[in-house]
Design a protein around this motif. Structure first.
Motif, PDB file in Angstrom:
ATOM      1  N   MET A   1       0.840  -1.179   0.000  1.00 42.32           N
ATOM      2  CA  MET A   1       0.000   0.000   0.000  1.00 42.32           C
ATOM      3  C   MET A   1       0.883   1.239   0.000  1.00 42.32           C
ATOM      4  SD  MET A   1      -2.784   1.044   2.913  1.00 42.32           S
ATOM      5  CE  MET A   1      -3.614   2.588   2.849  1.00 42.32           C
ATOM      6  N   GLU A   2       0.536   2.187  -0.836  1.00 39.28           N
ATOM      7  CA  GLU A   2       1.245   3.464  -0.894  1.00 39.28           C
ATOM      8  C   GLU A   2       0.240   4.604  -0.801  1.00 39.28           C
ATOM      9  OE1 GLU A   2       5.190   2.539  -3.590  1.00 39.28           O
ATOM     10  OE2 GLU A   2       3.675   3.877  -4.364  1.00 39.28           O
ATOM     11  N   LEU A   3       0.644   5.657  -0.110  1.00 43.04           N
ATOM     12  CA  LEU A   3      -0.182   6.856   0.008  1.00 43.04           C
ATOM     13  C   LEU A   3       0.707   8.083  -0.142  1.00 43.04           C
ATOM     14  CD1 LEU A   3      -2.281   5.981   3.190  1.00 43.04           C
ATOM     15  CD2 LEU A   3      -3.143   6.100   0.860  1.00 43.04           C
ATOM     16  N   ILE A   4       0.196   9.077  -0.819  1.00 48.08           N
ATOM     17  CA  ILE A   4       0.855  10.385  -0.889  1.00 48.08           C
ATOM     18  C   ILE A   4      -0.063  11.352  -0.166  1.00 48.08           C
ATOM     19  CG2 ILE A   4       1.615  12.259  -2.403  1.00 48.08           C
ATOM     20  CD1 ILE A   4       2.374  10.105  -4.459  1.00 48.08           C
ATOM     21  N   TYR A   5       0.509  12.149   0.738  1.00 52.78           N
ATOM     22  CA  TYR A   5      -0.319  13.042   1.552  1.00 52.78           C
ATOM     23  C   TYR A   5       0.438  14.308   1.931  1.00 52.78           C
ATOM     24  CZ  TYR A   5       2.425  11.331   5.522  1.00 52.78           C
ATOM     25  OH  TYR A   5       3.454  11.019   6.378  1.00 52.78           O
ATOM     26  N   THR A   6      -0.356  15.299   2.340  1.00 56.29           N
ATOM     27  CA  THR A   6       0.184  16.532   2.900  1.00 56.29           C
ATOM     28  C   THR A   6      -0.262  16.593   4.356  1.00 56.29           C
ATOM     29  OG1 THR A   6      -1.746  17.862   2.340  1.00 56.29           O
ATOM     30  CG2 THR A   6       0.014  17.726   0.672  1.00 56.29           C
ATOM     31  N   GLU A   7       0.226  17.560   5.079  1.00 60.30           N
ATOM     32  CA  GLU A   7      -0.142  17.682   6.492  1.00 60.30           C
ATOM     33  C   GLU A   7      -1.648  17.877   6.672  1.00 60.30           C
ATOM     34  OE1 GLU A   7       1.442  19.821  10.570  1.00 60.30           O
ATOM     35  OE2 GLU A   7       2.419  20.270   8.669  1.00 60.30           O
ATOM     36  N   LYS A   8      -2.280  18.537   5.727  1.00 64.28           N
ATOM     37  CA  LYS A   8      -3.734  18.745   5.799  1.00 64.28           C
ATOM     38  C   LYS A   8      -4.505  17.425   5.708  1.00 64.28           C
ATOM     39  CE  LYS A   8      -3.577  23.331   3.768  1.00 64.28           C
ATOM     40  NZ  LYS A   8      -3.904  24.161   2.615  1.00 64.28           N
ATOM     41  N   GLU A   9      -3.883  16.409   5.145  1.00 64.99           N
ATOM     42  CA  GLU A   9      -4.540  15.120   4.944  1.00 64.99           C
ATOM     43  C   GLU A   9      -4.111  14.067   5.971  1.00 64.99           C
ATOM     44  OE1 GLU A   9      -4.837  15.165   0.123  1.00 64.99           O
ATOM     45  OE2 GLU A   9      -2.835  15.043   1.015  1.00 64.99           O
ATOM     46  N   LEU A  10      -3.474  14.504   7.045  1.00 67.86           N
ATOM     47  CA  LEU A  10      -2.932  13.567   8.034  1.00 67.86           C
ATOM     48  C   LEU A  10      -3.989  12.664   8.668  1.00 67.86           C
ATOM     49  CD1 LEU A  10      -0.105  15.389   9.966  1.00 67.86           C
ATOM     50  CD2 LEU A  10       0.016  13.155   8.882  1.00 67.86           C
ATOM     51  N   GLN A  11      -5.102  13.224   9.114  1.00 68.99           N
ATOM     52  CA  GLN A  11      -6.107  12.396   9.784  1.00 68.99           C
ATOM     53  C   GLN A  11      -6.700  11.368   8.832  1.00 68.99           C
ATOM     54  OE1 GLN A  11      -4.975  13.408  13.163  1.00 68.99           O
ATOM     55  NE2 GLN A  11      -6.636  11.934  13.088  1.00 68.99           N
ATOM     56  N   LYS A  12      -6.937  11.767   7.601  1.00 65.40           N
ATOM     57  CA  LYS A  12      -7.447  10.841   6.588  1.00 65.40           C
ATOM     58  C   LYS A  12      -6.413   9.731   6.336  1.00 65.40           C
ATOM     59  CE  LYS A  12      -7.634  11.499   1.988  1.00 65.40           C
ATOM     60  NZ  LYS A  12      -7.912  12.137   0.707  1.00 65.40           N
ATOM     61  N   GLU A 124       8.818   8.877   2.708  1.00 66.67           N
ATOM     62  CA  GLU A 124       9.725   9.542   1.773  1.00 66.67           C
ATOM     63  C   GLU A 124       9.297  10.998   1.639  1.00 66.67           C
ATOM     64  OE1 GLU A 124      10.765   9.255  -2.990  1.00 66.67           O
ATOM     65  OE2 GLU A 124       9.732   7.592  -2.023  1.00 66.67           O
ATOM     66  N   ILE A 125      10.247  11.907   1.699  1.00 67.83           N
ATOM     67  CA  ILE A 125       9.974  13.332   1.529  1.00 67.83           C
ATOM     68  C   ILE A 125       9.938  13.630   0.031  1.00 67.83           C
ATOM     69  CG2 ILE A 125      10.801  15.678   1.958  1.00 67.83           C
ATOM     70  CD1 ILE A 125      12.300  14.511   4.418  1.00 67.83           C
ATOM     71  N   LEU A 126       8.770  14.064  -0.463  1.00 65.39           N
ATOM     72  CA  LEU A 126       8.656  14.429  -1.875  1.00 65.39           C
ATOM     73  C   LEU A 126       8.965  15.909  -2.091  1.00 65.39           C
ATOM     74  CD1 LEU A 126       5.480  12.432  -2.952  1.00 65.39           C
ATOM     75  CD2 LEU A 126       7.886  11.758  -3.100  1.00 65.39           C
ATOM     76  N   ASP A 127       8.484  16.747  -1.182  1.00 63.13           N
ATOM     77  CA  ASP A 127       8.827  18.169  -1.180  1.00 63.13           C
ATOM     78  C   ASP A 127       8.551  18.697   0.229  1.00 63.13           C
ATOM     79  OD1 ASP A 127       6.061  18.954  -0.992  1.00 63.13           O
ATOM     80  OD2 ASP A 127       5.890  18.904  -3.176  1.00 63.13           O
ATOM     81  N   THR A 128       8.571  19.999   0.428  1.00 58.16           N
ATOM     82  CA  THR A 128       8.451  20.551   1.782  1.00 58.16           C
ATOM     83  C   THR A 128       7.117  20.249   2.453  1.00 58.16           C
ATOM     84  OG1 THR A 128       7.743  22.672   0.879  1.00 58.16           O
ATOM     85  CG2 THR A 128      10.096  22.417   1.378  1.00 58.16           C
ATOM     86  N   THR A 129       6.080  19.957   1.677  1.00 58.75           N
ATOM     87  CA  THR A 129       4.761  19.711   2.282  1.00 58.75           C
ATOM     88  C   THR A 129       4.178  18.347   1.947  1.00 58.75           C
ATOM     89  OG1 THR A 129       3.619  20.716   0.383  1.00 58.75           O
ATOM     90  CG2 THR A 129       4.186  22.174   2.241  1.00 58.75           C
ATOM     91  N   THR A 130       4.828  17.570   1.116  1.00 62.11           N
ATOM     92  CA  THR A 130       4.243  16.312   0.646  1.00 62.11           C
ATOM     93  C   THR A 130       5.122  15.125   1.006  1.00 62.11           C
ATOM     94  OG1 THR A 130       3.374  17.576  -1.237  1.00 62.11           O
ATOM     95  CG2 THR A 130       3.231  15.173  -1.376  1.00 62.11           C
ATOM     96  N   ARG A 131       4.458  14.067   1.480  1.00 62.06           N
ATOM     97  CA  ARG A 131       5.148  12.840   1.843  1.00 62.06           C
ATOM     98  C   ARG A 131       4.525  11.655   1.120  1.00 62.06           C
ATOM     99  NH1 ARG A 131       7.667  16.553   3.432  1.00 62.06           N
ATOM    100  NH2 ARG A 131       8.461  16.914   5.536  1.00 62.06           N
ATOM    101  N   LYS A 132       5.334  10.639   0.927  1.00 66.61           N
ATOM    102  CA  LYS A 132       4.853   9.383   0.356  1.00 66.61           C
ATOM    103  C   LYS A 132       5.174   8.289   1.362  1.00 66.61           C
ATOM    104  CE  LYS A 132       5.726   6.184  -3.439  1.00 66.61           C
ATOM    105  NZ  LYS A 132       6.522   5.966  -4.666  1.00 66.61           N
ATOM    106  N   ILE A 133       4.187   7.485   1.677  1.00 73.13           N
ATOM    107  CA  ILE A 133       4.445   6.361   2.568  1.00 73.13           C
ATOM    108  C   ILE A 133       4.187   5.061   1.818  1.00 73.13           C
ATOM    109  CG2 ILE A 133       4.112   7.523   4.774  1.00 73.13           C
ATOM    110  CD1 ILE A 133       1.332   6.450   4.899  1.00 73.13           C
ATOM    111  N   SER A 134       5.059   4.103   2.077  1.00 74.67           N
ATOM    112  CA  SER A 134       4.924   2.748   1.567  1.00 74.67           C
ATOM    113  C   SER A 134       4.841   1.840   2.773  1.00 74.67           C
ATOM    114  CB  SER A 134       6.145   2.373   0.714  1.00 74.67           C
ATOM    115  OG  SER A 134       6.342   3.316  -0.300  1.00 74.67           O
TER     116      SER A 134
END
Length: 136
Positions: A1-12, A124-134
């Motif tokens: 499972m992979e997800l890309i998210y920003t801090e605004k999407e943390l709870q989701k 994984e840090i994609l940019d200053t506000t976006t992360r990718k988790i595997s």
């Protein structure tokens, strides 16, 4: 499972992680500043903890409870460990048998102690506000 998210999407994102896995033991692999503690904070909040979540860097483990005072999560930070014996000395293996979630930062410090049912979450840090988790 992979997800890309920003801090605004943390709870989701936290909700999606908890819904995806039936196990309760998670190991977070990521560089310093990637948001391990921030994601764990969202997970603990999603579980219904009333405690303020912070990094247990100096105390090694923080316990978080529900509104009735029952432990629902333990949060470990192994960054300052010198070796695996330190984790054994404070009883890490006992925590793996409790009926609560286990969230571990810097699990690469204790590779031979990790249980078989652990879910590895790589951030994984994609940019200053976006992360990718595997997750595996």
């Amino acid at each position: 499972m992979e997800l890309i998210y920003t801090e605004k999407e943390l709870q989701k994102t936290a909700n999606a992680i908890l819904a995806e896995f039936s196990t309760n033991i998670f190991a977070f692999y990521a560089p310093m500043g990637a948001g391990k503690t921030t994601l764990i904070k969202a997970l603990v909040k999603e579980l219904g903890a009333v405690d303020e979540v912070s990094s247990p860097t100096f105390g090694l483990v923080n316990e978080y409870a529900d509104t009735h005072g029952n432990p629902i999560a333990y949060h470990f930070d192994f960054y300052r460990l010198k070796d695996e014996m330190e984790a054994l000395d404070f009883g890490l293996e006992d925590y793996f048998n409790v009926d609560a979630y286990i969230f571990m930062e810097w699990p690469e410090k204790i590779p031979s102690l990790l249980p078989d049912n652990v879910i590895a979450i790589k951030i994984e840090i994609l940019d200053t506000t976006t992360r990718k988790i595997s997750m595996v």
